[in-house]
Design a protein around this motif. Structure first.
Motif, PDB file in Angstrom:
ATOM      1  N   ALA A  61      -7.078  15.280  -9.347  1.00  0.00           N
ATOM      2  CA  ALA A  61      -8.370  15.717  -8.804  1.00  0.00           C
ATOM      3  C   ALA A  61      -9.072  16.656  -9.770  1.00  0.00           C
ATOM      4  CB  ALA A  61      -8.172  16.388  -7.448  1.00  0.00           C
ATOM      5  N   VAL A  62      -8.333  17.545 -10.419  1.00  0.00           N
ATOM      6  CA  VAL A  62      -8.929  18.464 -11.383  1.00  0.00           C
ATOM      7  C   VAL A  62      -9.414  17.695 -12.612  1.00  0.00           C
ATOM      8  CG1 VAL A  62      -8.420  20.358 -12.990  1.00  0.00           C
ATOM      9  CG2 VAL A  62      -7.696  20.510 -10.598  1.00  0.00           C
ATOM     10  N   GLN A  63      -8.563  16.782 -13.117  1.00  0.00           N
ATOM     11  CA  GLN A  63      -8.936  16.042 -14.318  1.00  0.00           C
ATOM     12  C   GLN A  63     -10.087  15.069 -14.071  1.00  0.00           C
ATOM     13  OE1 GLN A  63      -5.657  14.332 -16.467  1.00  0.00           O
ATOM     14  NE2 GLN A  63      -4.482  16.221 -16.419  1.00  0.00           N
ATOM     15  N   LEU A  64     -10.245  14.615 -12.837  1.00  0.00           N
ATOM     16  CA  LEU A  64     -11.322  13.681 -12.496  1.00  0.00           C
ATOM     17  C   LEU A  64     -12.451  14.384 -11.734  1.00  0.00           C
ATOM     18  CD1 LEU A  64      -9.087  10.676 -11.360  1.00  0.00           C
ATOM     19  CD2 LEU A  64     -10.511  10.780 -13.419  1.00  0.00           C
ATOM     20  N   ALA A  65     -12.529  15.694 -11.839  1.00  0.00           N
ATOM     21  CA  ALA A  65     -13.479  16.475 -11.052  1.00  0.00           C
ATOM     22  C   ALA A  65     -14.906  15.966 -11.152  1.00  0.00           C
ATOM     23  CB  ALA A  65     -13.412  17.949 -11.463  1.00  0.00           C
ATOM     24  N   ASP A  66     -15.306  15.529 -12.325  1.00  0.00           N
ATOM     25  CA  ASP A  66     -16.681  15.070 -12.509  1.00  0.00           C
ATOM     26  C   ASP A  66     -16.896  13.660 -11.979  1.00  0.00           C
ATOM     27  OD1 ASP A  66     -15.045  14.048 -14.525  1.00  0.00           O
ATOM     28  OD2 ASP A  66     -16.697  13.884 -15.952  1.00  0.00           O
ATOM     29  N   ALA A  76     -13.502   4.639  -6.140  1.00  0.00           N
ATOM     30  CA  ALA A  76     -12.188   4.041  -6.361  1.00  0.00           C
ATOM     31  C   ALA A  76     -11.134   4.783  -5.548  1.00  0.00           C
ATOM     32  CB  ALA A  76     -11.834   4.104  -7.840  1.00  0.00           C
ATOM     33  N   GLN A  77     -10.127   4.037  -5.165  1.00  0.00           N
ATOM     34  CA  GLN A  77      -8.958   4.617  -4.522  1.00  0.00           C
ATOM     35  C   GLN A  77      -7.816   4.517  -5.518  1.00  0.00           C
ATOM     36  OE1 GLN A  77      -8.124   2.793  -0.777  1.00  0.00           O
ATOM     37  NE2 GLN A  77     -10.138   3.248   0.052  1.00  0.00           N
ATOM     38  N   ILE A  78      -7.183   5.648  -5.788  1.00  0.00           N
ATOM     39  CA  ILE A  78      -6.044   5.678  -6.699  1.00  0.00           C
ATOM     40  C   ILE A  78      -4.798   5.872  -5.845  1.00  0.00           C
ATOM     41  CG2 ILE A  78      -4.937   6.870  -8.624  1.00  0.00           C
ATOM     42  CD1 ILE A  78      -7.747   7.837  -9.467  1.00  0.00           C
ATOM     43  N   MET A  79      -3.904   4.897  -5.898  1.00  0.00           N
ATOM     44  CA  MET A  79      -2.671   4.958  -5.119  1.00  0.00           C
ATOM     45  C   MET A  79      -1.483   4.909  -6.074  1.00  0.00           C
ATOM     46  SD  MET A  79      -4.026   2.364  -2.224  1.00  0.00           S
ATOM     47  CE  MET A  79      -4.933   1.461  -3.455  1.00  0.00           C
ATOM     48  N   ILE A  80      -0.600   5.885  -5.949  1.00  0.00           N
ATOM     49  CA  ILE A  80       0.544   5.983  -6.844  1.00  0.00           C
ATOM     50  C   ILE A  80       1.812   6.038  -6.008  1.00  0.00           C
ATOM     51  CG2 ILE A  80       1.659   7.376  -8.635  1.00  0.00           C
ATOM     52  CD1 ILE A  80      -1.290   8.597  -8.999  1.00  0.00           C
ATOM     53  N   ASP A  81       2.778   5.228  -6.388  1.00  0.00           N
ATOM     54  CA  ASP A  81       4.091   5.254  -5.764  1.00  0.00           C
ATOM     55  C   ASP A  81       5.093   5.594  -6.860  1.00  0.00           C
ATOM     56  OD1 ASP A  81       6.349   4.964  -4.212  1.00  0.00           O
ATOM     57  OD2 ASP A  81       6.244   2.781  -4.110  1.00  0.00           O
ATOM     58  N   ASN A 158      -2.692  12.284 -17.129  1.00  0.00           N
ATOM     59  CA  ASN A 158      -3.557  11.955 -18.274  1.00  0.00           C
ATOM     60  C   ASN A 158      -3.663  10.448 -18.493  1.00  0.00           C
ATOM     61  OD1 ASN A 158      -4.050  14.634 -18.825  1.00  0.00           O
ATOM     62  ND2 ASN A 158      -2.701  14.731 -20.599  1.00  0.00           N
ATOM     63  N   ASN A 159      -2.550   9.743 -18.345  1.00  0.00           N
ATOM     64  CA  ASN A 159      -2.569   8.295 -18.543  1.00  0.00           C
ATOM     65  C   ASN A 159      -3.487   7.628 -17.520  1.00  0.00           C
ATOM     66  OD1 ASN A 159      -1.505   5.437 -17.843  1.00  0.00           O
ATOM     67  ND2 ASN A 159      -0.734   5.852 -19.896  1.00  0.00           N
ATOM     68  N   ILE A 160      -3.408   8.064 -16.296  1.00  0.00           N
ATOM     69  CA  ILE A 160      -4.253   7.471 -15.229  1.00  0.00           C
ATOM     70  C   ILE A 160      -5.725   7.781 -15.494  1.00  0.00           C
ATOM     71  CG2 ILE A 160      -4.764   7.517 -12.756  1.00  0.00           C
ATOM     72  CD1 ILE A 160      -1.674   8.089 -12.414  1.00  0.00           C
ATOM     73  N   VAL A 161      -6.015   9.001 -15.895  1.00  0.00           N
ATOM     74  CA  VAL A 161      -7.395   9.400 -16.184  1.00  0.00           C
ATOM     75  C   VAL A 161      -7.953   8.534 -17.329  1.00  0.00           C
ATOM     76  CG1 VAL A 161      -8.843  11.274 -17.075  1.00  0.00           C
ATOM     77  CG2 VAL A 161      -7.154  11.720 -15.278  1.00  0.00           C
ATOM     78  N   GLU A 162      -7.150   8.301 -18.347  1.00  0.00           N
ATOM     79  CA  GLU A 162      -7.596   7.433 -19.462  1.00  0.00           C
ATOM     80  C   GLU A 162      -7.936   6.036 -18.963  1.00  0.00           C
ATOM     81  OE1 GLU A 162      -4.684   7.487 -22.586  1.00  0.00           O
ATOM     82  OE2 GLU A 162      -4.890   9.662 -22.863  1.00  0.00           O
ATOM     83  N   LYS A 163      -7.193   5.508 -18.020  1.00  0.00           N
ATOM     84  CA  LYS A 163      -7.474   4.176 -17.465  1.00  0.00           C
ATOM     85  C   LYS A 163      -8.761   4.174 -16.644  1.00  0.00           C
ATOM     86  CE  LYS A 163      -3.493   2.022 -18.428  1.00  0.00           C
ATOM     87  NZ  LYS A 163      -3.323   0.877 -19.244  1.00  0.00           N
ATOM     88  N   MET A 164      -9.146   5.344 -16.124  1.00  0.00           N
ATOM     89  CA  MET A 164     -10.356   5.453 -15.309  1.00  0.00           C
ATOM     90  C   MET A 164     -11.617   5.540 -16.169  1.00  0.00           C
ATOM     91  SD  MET A 164      -9.647   5.313 -12.098  1.00  0.00           S
ATOM     92  CE  MET A 164     -11.229   5.852 -11.476  1.00  0.00           C
ATOM     93  N   GLN A 165     -11.479   5.847 -17.430  1.00  0.00           N
ATOM     94  CA  GLN A 165     -12.650   6.042 -18.294  1.00  0.00           C
ATOM     95  C   GLN A 165     -13.259   4.722 -18.687  1.00  0.00           C
ATOM     96  OE1 GLN A 165     -13.719   9.141 -18.419  1.00  0.00           O
ATOM     97  NE2 GLN A 165     -11.862   9.813 -17.414  1.00  0.00           N
TER      98      GLN A 165
END
Length: 165
Positions: A61-66, A76-81, A158-165
């Motif tokens: 949430a902090v890394q994707l704040a913007d 988008a919905q981010i779901m992690i297991d 960080n890896n997930i955030v990179e995929k969101m860019q």
């Protein structure tokens, strides 16, 4: 409740870091993390890692704040297991901490016709080393230390955030 948490966390992050969203970034309406941490045998490490789902949600949430969606806006919905957390024992941490890793399945569902993603992600201690505080030596940290934990959670996020860019 999660949206309220995301908005509060995002607002704090936006106020502390001047970030500007670009038009082509995907907004995020929900982040959820599940994990079965019963396989962690070391009691000290288990105590530190017990909050992994909530801490990973907060870090994302902090890394994707913007990119946090406004009320009522689709995003988008981010779901992690988290499927496994493998931590080197105290003896192994001196010999080969790089064997420590977090693995999980990540699903990013975007609204409408946008491209959805589903992938498995594994982050090792070696990859997390770059996120340690200045002067910290990963070979001297125990898998149950907060510095090691924060670096591992940060590297996974960080890896997930990179995929969101």
């Amino acid at each position: 409740m999660m949206k309220s948490f995301l908005r509060t966390t995002a607002l704090a992050a936006v106020l502390s870091l001047p970030l500007a969203a670009t038009a082509d970034e995907t907004t995020v309406s929900d982040i959820s993390v599940e994990a079965d941490l019963s396989s962690i045998q070391n009691a000290t490490a288990a105590g530190v890692w017990a909050n992994l789902p909530a801490d990973l949600e907060s870090t994302l949430a902090v890394q994707l704040a913007d990119q946090i969606a406004a009320d009522g806006e689709d995003g988008a919905q981010i779901m992690i297991d988290i499927t496994s957390v493998e931590l080197a024992s105290s003896f192994e941490s001196v010999a080969d901490l790089a064997d420590s890793r977090i693995s999980g399945d990540v699903v990013i569902e975007r609204p409408g016709d946008e491209y959805d993603q589903a992938y498995s992600l594994t982050v090792s201690a070696e990859q997390a080393a770059v996120l340690l505080p200045a002067g910290a030596d990963i070979m001297l940290l125990a898998p149950g230390s907060m510095e090691f934990y924060n670096a591992m959670v940060g590297a996974f996020a960080n890896n997930i955030v990179e995929k969101m860019q």
